[in-house]
Write an enzyme that holds these catalytic residues in place. Structure first.
Site, PDB file in Angstrom:
ATOM      1  N   GLY A   1     -39.350   9.441 -24.073  1.00  0.00           N
ATOM      2  CA  GLY A   1     -38.852  10.714 -23.075  1.00  0.00           C
ATOM      3  C   GLY A   1     -37.440  10.735 -23.983  1.00  0.00           C
TER       4      GLY A   1
ATOM      5  N   GLY B   1     -31.547  14.819 -22.027  1.00  0.00           N
ATOM      6  CA  GLY B   1     -30.086  16.203 -22.681  1.00  0.00           C
ATOM      7  C   GLY B   1     -29.462  15.295 -23.509  1.00  0.00           C
ATOM      8  N   SER B   2     -29.199  14.125 -23.998  1.00  0.00           N
ATOM      9  CA  SER B   2     -28.252  13.845 -24.166  1.00  0.00           C
ATOM     10  C   SER B   2     -29.024  12.489 -25.262  1.00  0.00           C
ATOM     11  CB  SER B   2     -27.024  12.608 -23.961  1.00  0.00           C
ATOM     12  OG  SER B   2     -28.119  11.432 -23.625  1.00  0.00           O
ATOM     13  N   GLY B   3     -30.328  12.815 -25.931  1.00  0.00           N
ATOM     14  CA  GLY B   3     -31.090  11.775 -26.494  1.00  0.00           C
ATOM     15  C   GLY B   3     -32.541  11.165 -26.157  1.00  0.00           C
TER      16      GLY B   3
ATOM     17  N   VAL C   1     -35.496   8.422 -25.653  1.00  0.00           N
ATOM     18  CA  VAL C   1     -35.230   7.050 -25.260  1.00  0.00           C
ATOM     19  C   VAL C   1     -36.770   6.472 -25.518  1.00  0.00           C
ATOM     20  CG1 VAL C   1     -35.760   6.032 -23.021  1.00  0.00           C
ATOM     21  CG2 VAL C   1     -34.483   7.916 -22.945  1.00  0.00           C
TER      22      VAL C   1
ATOM     23  N   LYS D   1     -31.789   3.905 -25.750  1.00  0.00           N
ATOM     24  CA  LYS D   1     -31.532   5.514 -25.659  1.00  0.00           C
ATOM     25  C   LYS D   1     -30.694   6.020 -27.330  1.00  0.00           C
ATOM     26  CE  LYS D   1     -29.251   7.210 -21.842  1.00  0.00           C
ATOM     27  NZ  LYS D   1     -28.708   7.819 -20.624  1.00  0.00           N
TER      28      LYS D   1
ATOM     29  N   ASP E   1     -24.111  12.595 -11.121  1.00  0.00           N
ATOM     30  CA  ASP E   1     -25.289  12.812 -11.402  1.00  0.00           C
ATOM     31  C   ASP E   1     -26.305  12.098 -10.666  1.00  0.00           C
ATOM     32  OD1 ASP E   1     -27.073  14.878 -11.779  1.00  0.00           O
ATOM     33  OD2 ASP E   1     -27.099  14.147 -14.193  1.00  0.00           O
TER      34      ASP E   1
END
Length: 981
Positions: free
Chosen positions: A677, A680-682, A684, A698, A817
């Site tokens: 996957g 938004g930040s990297g 996986v 991650k 979140d």
């Protein structure tokens, strides 16, 4: 001539009759158009298939007519769950129409344009509250509706300018309610509103109002209800409000008001309810205000009020709620408080500096449900009368100087959910009568002088979730079979007592247990292997007289510190030289004789070392070849990307658990085929280790500037890139300090110049979003195979994880979140909260609701409304987001669905269903066969409370856990109302 005149009269009468008939036909025609425009099964009750006569459609549900001419005078479709537009020609087709009530529907197209046509002189009542109406309110329309007496457009989605000047022209208005419309532009009320001489109810809460409370409001003497809460009002409360002699309700809470409460408010002899909470008010509580003859509710919590609570409250005959917590109040509580008030219900004075005894007559009326006096300086015993106060739901006295024995009846209160006696000087023992506390979910009595033994009858208090009896003088054995009956128990803290005997193996049956602390007692015997099945829960057996081998699972988890201070314990092996000093077990499992065995085993050690050495050389050679392969670009010709990430040798490792892998094994597996996957930040990755264990990695995105030669910090960022690395630092610092079964485990962090990696436990069942909504595109996904008890278990797990973050840490953590895609599911579909990349660790002085952040974070559909427009991130924001998740679990729907309407989300949709007592219609149709419909309905009601638009009215997560436990499939009992903590 006479005959001619008679003919004229006959013709005129005939024409009039034809006109009246035409008018009646127009009424039926309009109802038919309205039925076509609005979708909803309730409309089937209007049978217009055969051109009904007026006498027939006047009997339709929701239709009112006058008795003489069958003219329609009212339309009331409240809570019919309709969707559509109001057809044009409303008042021209229905010339006698006086009332339109359309609350709790989905009214499309903005403020109904149909009201523009010929309604200005006749319409008296318009209610479109909770109708999802968006856009501006047309000022010209309002100005023309001169006959309006009641306008309720509350809880909608209006935007643009607030129509203050237009409203000022509606001089017939008696009720004006625009509550909960935060989308208006910032505005200040104009003095022209004083023209509303007939206005009795003025509710403008949460409408983006600014400035001070207008002094001219004192001229609107017809007012009985004035509500301006949840705005941005500043300055003092004007003493001119004392002129509102008819005022019964005054609500100014959740503003930024300062100064003293005017003594003149004591002139409001009709006042029943006053709420000035959550402001910055100073000075004392006015004695005249407390002496008002009709005062039932006095709420002044979370201000900076000083002085004593006026003794006049003790003489009140009407008082029901006294809530003044979190102020700077001193002195004693009025001795007669509640004595003359038969309906006295809430005593909430926590977090002040009050002294003296508890009021002995507080429960004299037999209605008291909440005694909340924690964190004061109160002294003396608990009045014996409290033991017979059977309506009590919450009884919290912690952090005072109270003493004496606790009345036995207190432990047996039939409805109480929380008993909190912690950190006082109480003596005596826990009586067998505790078996009668069937609704008790939390018993806190830490830091007292309680003695005796834990009675086996405690197992009959089967609702217990948290039990903390730590740091007392309790002795005897732990009643294992009794404890095993507490299937919901999440926390068992018995440390710092005088307990003897062995640790009961029955404790392993407590599958919900998260905290088990038995340290600093006199327990003996072995550590039951079965307890290791509770890992990764928090276990602490340090400082006892335990003996025998430490279970291997505790060693592998790096938990030797949790069994330190037990001289008789030994270990079969060590993973780390830094582990606490503990002898190796001998052949019989004891801690002695290990040295004698060493000689006989030395040859084995030599052989093992030789094998390990050869394996190490081969591994190094293999890795050298792979690095050369990657450096020369091998493997690129066939289009694959099998080379590992570069720069692995420069990683700095920060580990939080004992690792069964090294960084090389992780780095070399960061290849395309292992990607599962992108976020938004990297990216996986799912990586299978050589041991067969799976981990998730991650890999955070890094900017090209990170590859420069600038000086690196410990997270691998250049000196000018601290802002970019905030997410990584926050996630590492947050997750690295957390041990909870419902929060994803972070094994370690690798930080280097070219990449930043977080290694987590792998969750084989993905995230809750996919589990719930994977079947929405026609496949066979989703939670079809999980019944409501399984979904309820997911909700309970997430709630317990959030309660841990909010309440059980030294500094509370706001996740910011919470959403279904950030809730991961393990092999048993147990939930784990993940993705703390934007979490906020609140400082101790900022842990109250005013703590703020500098940027908006979170996900649309889950964001609390106050966070969206004020950037205030608090624990109550997480509560709101959890409420959305709970709605998803119960309904199977996404936060945003086309069926909700263009401007509505799941929160408004579910709220409308609940308000209309139609919750069953909102439940997931995939569980139509479920025997747990009532429990699902209760969960929806909890969710509605969690998503209340006013943050202060949302329950704390600790209370949510208890509500869900009460509403669980095991009992089906109703969830409790969200009352003060």
């Amino acid at each position: 001539m006479a005959a001619a005149a008679l003919l004229v009269v006959v013709v005129m009468l005939a024409a009039a009759g034809d006109g009246a008939a035409a008018a009646l036909d127009a009424q039926a025609a309009y109802l038919a158009r309205m039925k076509r425009e609005f979708a909803g099964p309730a409309m089937a009750r209007w049978d217009l298939s055969s051109s009904p006569a007026p006498a027939e459609y006047c009997r339709f549900p929701g239709i009112s007519c006058d008795d003489a001419d069958f003219n329609i005078t009212g339309i009331d479709v409240t809570s019919w769950r309709l969707t559509g537009k109001l057809p044009l020609g409303l008042c021209s087709s229905l010339p006698s129409l006086r009332e339109v009530r359309m609350a709790f529907n989905d009214v499309r197209g903005g403020f109904p344009a149909a009201l523009l046509n010929n309604c200005s002189s006749q319409l008296e009542v318009l209610n479109i509250s909770y109708a999802g109406v968006s856009g501006p309110i047309p000022a010209d329309l309002l100005s023309a509706m001169a006959a309006l007496r009641v306008l309720d457009a509350s809880n909608n989605l209006f935007t643009g300018a607030f129509p203050a000047m237009a409203l000022s022209n509606l001089t017939s208005l008696e009720v004006l309610n625009l509550n909960e419309n935060p989308g208006f532009d910032h505005w200040r009320p104009p003095e022209s509103m004083t023209k509303l001489r007939n206005l009795k109810v003025l509710i403008l809460s949460t409408t983006s109002m600014r400035g001070g409370v207008p002094a001219w409001l004192g001229n609107m003497t017809a007012l009985t209800d004035l509500e301006l809460s949840g705005n941005f009002l500043t300055g003092p409360i004007p003493d001119t409000l004392a002129s509102l002699v008819n005022l019964r309700l005054l609500e100014l809470y959740y503003n930024e008001l300062d100064g003293a409460i005017p003594d003149e408010l004591g002139n409001l002899t009709a006042l029943v309810d006053i709420d000035l909470s959550e402001n910055m008010l100073t000075g004392g509580i006015p004695e005249p205000l407390c002496a008002l003859p009709n005062l039932r509710v006095l709420q002044l919590y979370t201000n900076s009020l000083t002085g004593e609570i006026p003794a006049a409250l003790g003489n009140s005959t009407k008082l029901e709620i006294l809530s003044v917590y979190r102020n700077l109040l001193t002195g004693s509580l009025p001795a007669d408080l509640g004595r003359y008030s038969p309906e006295f219900n809430v005593l909430e004075v926590s977090e002040n500096s009050l002294t003296g005894p508890l009021p002995g007559f507080a429960c004299a009326g037999g209605k008291l449900q909440y005694i909340l006096v924690l964190s004061n300086l109160l002294t003396g015993p608990i009045p014996p009368e409290y033991g017979g106060c059977s309506p009590l739901l919450r009884f919290r006295l912690s952090n005072n100087h109270l003493s004496g024995s606790v009345p036995q009846g207190v432990f047996a209160l039939p409805h109480v959910s929380i008993i909190d006696l912690s950190y006082n000087h109480f003596e005596g023992s826990i009586p067998p009568a505790i078996a009668g506390a069937k609704n008790l979910t939390s018993l806190f009595a830490a830091g007292n002088r309680l003695s005796g033994e834990i009675p086996p009858e405690i197992g009959d208090a089967w609702s217990l979730v948290k039990l903390d009896l730590s740091n007392n003088l309790i002795g005897g054995e732990i009643p294992g079979p009794a404890m095993a009956k507490l299937g919901r128990l999440n926390q068992l803290s018995l440390q710092g007592n005088r307990l003897t005997g062995e640790i009961p193996s029955e404790l392993a049956e407590l599958r919900s247990l998260n905290v088990l602390n038995l340290s600093e007692n006199a327990l003996s015997g072995k550590i039951p292997e079965a307890l290791c099945e509770l890992l990764p829960n928090s276990l602490d057996f340090a400082g006892n007289n335990l003996s025998g081998p430490v279970p291997a699972a505790l060693i592998k988890e790096g938990l030797l510190e949790s069994v330190a201070g037990n001289p008789g314990l030994c270990v079969a092996f060590r993973l780390n030289l830094s582990d606490p000093a503990m002898p190796l077990c001998d052949g019989n499992g004891g801690g002695r004789g290990g040295i004698r065995m060493a000689g006989r085993r030395s040859w084995i050690v030599v052989a093992v070392c030789a094998v390990v050495g050869v394996a190490a050389v081969m591994a190094l050679a293999r890795r050298w070849v792979r690095r050369r392969w990657a450096a020369t670009g091998a493997g690129e010709e066939d289009g694959t990307s099998s080379s590992p990430a570069s720069g692995w040798s420069a990683y700095e490792v920060t580990s939080f658990h004992k690792l069964s892998f090294d960084q090389h094994e992780i780095i070399e597996a960061l290849i395309d085929k292992n990607i599962v996957g992108h976020g938004g930040s990297g990216t996986v990755y799912k990586i299978e280790l050589s041991s067969g264990e799976l981990v998730a990695v991650k890999k955070l995105w890094v900017s090209s500037s990170n590859k420069s030669g600038s000086k690196q910090n410990k997270y691998g960022a250049g000196a000018g890139e601290e802002e970019e690395d905030r997410e990584l630092r926050t996630e590492v610092e947050t997750l690295g300090s957390i041990r909870h079964k419902n929060i994803v485990k972070l094994y370690c962090c690798y930080s280097g110049a070219d990449s930043k990696l977080l290694v987590y436990e792998y969750m084989p069942n993905g995230n809750l979003w996919d589990a719930l909504h994977a079947g929405d595109n026609g496949d066979d996904g989703g939670l079809l195979f999980l019944d409501w008890p399984a979904r309820h278990r997911v909700a309970m797990g997430v709630a317990q994880g959030l309660a841990y973050l909010h309440h059980d840490l030294t500094l509370p953590i706001v996740h910011r979140d919470i959403k279904t895609s950030n809730i991961l599911l393990d092999a048993a579909f147990e939930p784990k909260v993940a993705d703390f990349g934007i979490a906020k660790v609140l400082q101790a002085h900022s842990a109250i609701a005013g703590a703020t952040t500098t940027t908006i974070a979170g996900t649309y559909g889950y964001l609390a409304p106050e966070y969206a427009y004020s950037s205030k991130a608090t624990t109550k924001c997480d509560v709101y987001s959890f409420g959305v998740v709970l709605m998803e679990l119960a309904t199977g729907k996404k936060p945003i669905e086309p069926e909700f309407g263009e401007t509505r989300d799941i929160v408004q949709w579910v709220a409308a269903k609940v308000a209309a007592a139609a919750e069953a219609e909102a439940l997931d149709t995939r569980l139509a066969w479920s025997p747990y419909k009532e429990e699902m309905v209760q969960a929806l009601r909890v969710a509605v409370r969690c998503t209340c638009s006013i943050p202060g009215l949302r329950p704390a997560m600790a209370d949510v856990v208890q509500m869900l436990a009460d509403a669980g499939p095991a009992t089906g009992r109703n969830a409790k109302d969200p009352k003060p903590v």
